[in-house]
Design a protein around this motif. Structure first.
Motif, mmCIF file in Angstrom:
data_model
loop_
_atom_site.group_PDB
_atom_site.id
_atom_site.type_symbol
_atom_site.label_atom_id
_atom_site.label_comp_id
_atom_site.label_asym_id
_atom_site.label_seq_id
_atom_site.Cartn_x
_atom_site.Cartn_y
_atom_site.Cartn_z
ATOM 1 N N PRO A 49 62.054 -62.840 -40.618
ATOM 2 C CA PRO A 49 62.839 -63.048 -41.841
ATOM 3 C C PRO A 49 62.183 -62.518 -43.098
ATOM 4 N N GLY A 50 60.880 -62.342 -43.108
ATOM 5 C CA GLY A 50 60.161 -61.927 -44.304
ATOM 6 C C GLY A 50 58.821 -62.631 -44.374
ATOM 7 N N VAL A 51 58.163 -62.538 -45.501
ATOM 8 C CA VAL A 51 56.857 -63.163 -45.673
ATOM 9 C C VAL A 51 57.017 -64.506 -46.373
ATOM 10 N N LEU A 52 55.959 -65.326 -46.309
ATOM 11 C CA LEU A 52 56.043 -66.652 -46.914
ATOM 12 C C LEU A 52 56.364 -66.568 -48.402
ATOM 13 N N GLU A 53 55.653 -65.696 -49.113
ATOM 14 C CA GLU A 53 55.898 -65.464 -50.537
ATOM 15 C C GLU A 53 55.632 -63.991 -50.821
ATOM 16 N N ASN A 54 56.578 -63.327 -51.443
ATOM 17 C CA ASN A 54 56.422 -61.910 -51.736
ATOM 18 C C ASN A 54 55.274 -61.662 -52.712
ATOM 19 N N ASN A 55 54.479 -60.629 -52.405
ATOM 20 C CA ASN A 55 53.405 -60.158 -53.272
ATOM 21 C C ASN A 55 52.338 -61.217 -53.551
ATOM 22 N N VAL A 56 52.148 -62.142 -52.616
ATOM 23 C CA VAL A 56 51.049 -63.100 -52.661
ATOM 24 C C VAL A 56 50.076 -62.741 -51.547
ATOM 25 N N PHE A 57 48.821 -62.475 -51.899
ATOM 26 C CA PHE A 57 47.813 -62.101 -50.918
ATOM 27 C C PHE A 57 47.554 -63.278 -49.978
ATOM 28 N N ARG A 58 47.736 -63.023 -48.682
ATOM 29 C CA ARG A 58 47.488 -64.051 -47.669
ATOM 30 C C ARG A 58 46.814 -63.424 -46.456
ATOM 31 N N SER A 59 46.042 -64.247 -45.753
ATOM 32 C CA SER A 59 45.373 -63.766 -44.552
ATOM 33 C C SER A 59 45.065 -64.953 -43.650
ATOM 34 N N ASP A 60 44.405 -64.664 -42.521
ATOM 35 C CA ASP A 60 43.958 -65.703 -41.579
ATOM 36 C C ASP A 60 45.057 -66.710 -41.228
ATOM 37 N N PRO A 61 46.185 -66.258 -40.717
ATOM 38 C CA PRO A 61 47.243 -67.210 -40.361
ATOM 39 C C PRO A 61 46.863 -68.051 -39.141
ATOM 40 N N VAL A 62 47.266 -69.310 -39.169
ATOM 41 C CA VAL A 62 47.112 -70.208 -38.024
ATOM 42 C C VAL A 62 48.399 -71.010 -37.905
ATOM 43 N N THR A 63 48.946 -71.118 -36.697
ATOM 44 C CA THR A 63 50.143 -71.945 -36.497
ATOM 45 C C THR A 63 49.888 -72.976 -35.403
ATOM 46 N N LYS A 64 50.589 -74.088 -35.512
ATOM 47 C CA LYS A 64 50.570 -75.141 -34.491
ATOM 48 C C LYS A 64 51.952 -75.779 -34.443
ATOM 49 N N SER A 65 52.241 -76.436 -33.334
ATOM 50 C CA SER A 65 53.463 -77.238 -33.228
ATOM 51 C C SER A 65 53.081 -78.660 -32.863
ATOM 52 N N ASP A 66 53.877 -79.617 -33.335
ATOM 53 C CA ASP A 66 53.646 -80.987 -32.898
ATOM 54 C C ASP A 66 54.513 -81.277 -31.677
ATOM 55 N N GLU A 67 54.465 -82.514 -31.194
ATOM 56 C CA GLU A 67 55.112 -82.816 -29.910
ATOM 57 C C GLU A 67 56.620 -82.965 -30.011
ATOM 58 N N ILE A 68 57.185 -82.972 -31.226
ATOM 59 C CA ILE A 68 58.645 -83.047 -31.364
ATOM 60 C C ILE A 68 59.240 -81.722 -31.830
ATOM 61 N N GLY A 69 58.420 -80.672 -31.864
ATOM 62 C CA GLY A 69 58.955 -79.340 -32.125
ATOM 63 C C GLY A 69 58.879 -78.851 -33.550
ATOM 64 N N ASN A 70 58.206 -79.582 -34.439
ATOM 65 C CA ASN A 70 57.957 -79.045 -35.776
ATOM 66 C C ASN A 70 56.852 -77.996 -35.694
ATOM 67 N N PHE A 71 56.987 -76.925 -36.472
ATOM 68 C CA PHE A 71 55.951 -75.898 -36.538
ATOM 69 C C PHE A 71 55.222 -75.999 -37.877
ATOM 70 N N PHE A 72 53.926 -75.695 -37.847
ATOM 71 C CA PHE A 72 53.100 -75.725 -39.048
ATOM 72 C C PHE A 72 52.358 -74.397 -39.176
ATOM 73 N N TYR A 73 52.199 -73.945 -40.412
ATOM 74 C CA TYR A 73 51.590 -72.641 -40.703
ATOM 75 C C TYR A 73 50.534 -72.871 -41.783
ATOM 76 N N LEU A 74 49.261 -72.688 -41.429
ATOM 77 C CA LEU A 74 48.154 -72.788 -42.374
ATOM 78 C C LEU A 74 47.757 -71.382 -42.784
ATOM 79 N N SER A 75 47.767 -71.115 -44.091
ATOM 80 C CA SER A 75 47.610 -69.751 -44.596
ATOM 81 C C SER A 75 46.541 -69.707 -45.678
#
Length: 562
Positions: free
Chosen positions: A132-158
């Motif tokens: 769909p696109g990036v988290l925020e346009n023209n914001v420098f980001r790196s080192d992505p990490v994702t996890k899901s919990d046991e009910i299907g929520n996804f989390f993104y640490l950036s």
């Protein structure tokens, strides 16, 4: 006369060196022990100027019984020419294995190493992906990490930073829509952390249920050593960091079934660490580390060589949650350079006593070739206790640099491993660099009872405008049944309880990247790489009936950052 002779010899020497570089892997940059106390991520280039977007058919790369599907595609499912993507963590919805999220470092143009927080999601088991696109346009980001919990929520640490490198801070995002949209929970740079961070979620039924934990490499938001941080409200706020003894870096963390948190990492030289906090699960107490075990993996973490300025691997720690005889076994795996070598092996150790002691290191790559590269090793533990490992491997390359994804598994807690199997066609890891000479620093895998879901970067697509291949993100499903060995018998796993939903403090919505306009281009077929094929209409593998996910409401696009 003397200066004239020198001016003639210098270009001649350079020409000889260029020829040698093109024909011999011996000319790779030397490896060195991985850096400590310096950032892996720096804001070097501004965003590339706008350009005409051209596309080509997305890559579907079959290799034997394995098929890799390109993930970073445009809104029409096409490959975007001229961009790059790497460092790709994957997460899977445990209630519906057809729903997955892969995040990555998104470089909109390879002429700049300015990167952003990219991601893609699938609802059909990885055959089709939406970016769909990036988290925020023209914001420098790196080192992505994702996890899901046991009910299907996804989390993104950036990770965020700026050109002055005045901060290295994370923020935490959540998706309740299977990765279709994201809400910022922590506020900008509100999740602390730093460079290179990993995080995990407590999915036990204990007092720490739903807690999130992260560790970084010492270049962080507070600027004071290798640190551990905790959130007790699902990532909305993060408590003050605590220093981790012996400063283990470049390693992941996990939670055992008793709620104990284990942090793995490299502390320098040939020493790795497994450190336990048994009270991090107690919200009213400051986390402390009450067990600290030195571990050997038969080598050291290195930078350079086959991965340019990047690492050749990180340390992955994972715990068995099967509920069976191997429950709470602690496993560690890394691609390391043994003493006296200039290439790497995939090495593995295990603990059966809660991290008090570890086994002797075991080499998973079975070729026995000490001059070959076995890099970016990673692994996962399935709910039934099976171990799945994947890595890049040059054993079949005459030039010793073209790499393939390889796979092996173990059904006896890592005592023995299956014969190694190539799971992808070969690719050139040096092409498609986005003004940063590496293909990231890691790949990832998440396993279920029948196989593993892998996210990795490769250079299968060819860009005729640049005359070379491109770095893209791919998904492939690996499993014991995909090779010449039988599928292990599943064992029962404990049933988790739902995680309470925290209320966000701020809720900006992820910003979509403008849709690329498809322009017909001549698509070259690379040598010894797959040919683009039409997307199959395959039937997704069976999974549990998914829970109902509400359709996210529309939110306005935030104003540009100053």
């Amino acid at each position: 006369m003397k200066s004239s002779k020198a001016s003639f010899v210098t270009p001649l020497v350079l020409l000889v060196l260029l020829v040698a570089l093109s024909t011999a892997s011996a000319q790779l940059a030397p490896t060195r022990e991985a850096p400590r106390n310096e950032p892996l991520e720096t804001f070097d280039d501004p965003p590339a100027p706008p350009r005409k977007i051209e596309t080509s058919p997305r890559m579907i790369s079959p290799f034997g019984v394995f098929t890799s599907y390109q993930v970073n595609v445009d809104a029409n499912g096409q490959n975007i020419l001229g961009d790059a993507a790497n460092e790709c963590p994957i997460s899977v919805d445990p209630t519906d294995g057809n729903k997955m999220v892969i995040a990555w470092r998104q470089f909109n143009d390879v002429t700049s190493n300015f990167r952003q927080g990219g991601w893609g999601y699938t609802t059909d088991g990885g055959i089709h992906w939406t970016f769909p696109g990036v988290l925020e346009n023209n914001v420098f980001r790196s080192d992505p990490v994702t996890k899901s919990d046991e009910i299907g929520n996804f989390f993104y640490l950036s990770l965020q930073s700026n050109v002055q490198q005045s901060f290295f801070c994370d923020d935490l995002w959540r998706s309740t829509s299977g990765g279709q949209s994201w809400t910022l929970l922590s506020g900008e740079q509100g999740a602390g952390g730093g460079d290179k961070q990993w995080f995990t979620i407590d999915k036990t039924n204990g007092p720490g249920h739903g807690f999130q934990y992260q560790a970084d490499d010492g270049i962080n938001c507070s600027g004071s050593g290798v640190q551990f941080q905790r959130s007790t409200n699902s990532g909305v706020t993060w408590q003050a960091p605590v220093t981790i003894p012996n400063s283990p870096i470049y390693g992941t963390l996990d939670v055992d079934t008793n709620g104990n948190v284990f942090v793995g990492g490299w502390s320098g030289g040939t020493t790795f660490r497994c450190e336990r906090s048994s009270n991090a699960q107690i919200g009213g107490q400051t986390p402390t580390f009450d067990r600290n075990t030195a571990v050997t993996l038969g080598g050291t973490i290195v930078q350079g060589g086959i991965n340019g300025v990047g690492l050749c691997g990180m340390l992955f720690l994972a715990i068995d949650h099967s509920g069976g005889p191997t429950n709470n076994n602690i496993y560690m795996l890394a691609s390391v350079e043994p003493s006296g070598r200039s290439t790497t092996d995939v090495m593995f150790v295990r603990s059966t006593d809660g991290g008090l002691t570890f086994s002797a290191p075991h080499r998973i790559n079975d070729d026995g070739l000490t001059n070959k590269w076995h890099w970016f090793g990673t692994f996962a533990v399935a709910p039934n206790g099976r171990l799945d490992a994947v890595w890049y491997d040059t054993r079949n390359a005459a030039n010793n640099t073209d790499s393939q994804l390889f796979y092996s598994y173990s059904t006896d807690a890592g005592v023995t491993w299956s014969a190694n199997v190539a799971a992808s066609t070969a690719f050139n890891p040096f092409e498609g660099y986005p003004n940063q000479s590496k293909i990231g620093d890691y790949i990832t895998i998440v396993s279920d009872n029948t196989g593993g879901n892998v996210a990795y970067s490769a250079t299968f697509n060819f860009n005729p405008n640049r005359g070379q291949h491109e770095e893209d993100v791919y998904y492939v499903r690996v499993s014991p049944s995909g090779g010449a060995t039988p599928t292990p018998t599943p064992t029962a796993s404990p049933t988790p309880t739902p995680t309470p939903t925290a209320s966000p403090t701020s809720t900006p919505t992820a910003t979509a990247t403008p849709t690329a306009t498809a322009t017909p281009t001549a698509t070259g077929t690379p040598t010894a790489t797959p040919t683009v094929t039409q997307t199959p209409t395959a039937t997704p593998r069976p999974t549990p009936t998914p829970r109902s996910v509400p359709t996210p409401r529309a939110r306005p696009t935030p104003l540009p950052r100053p």
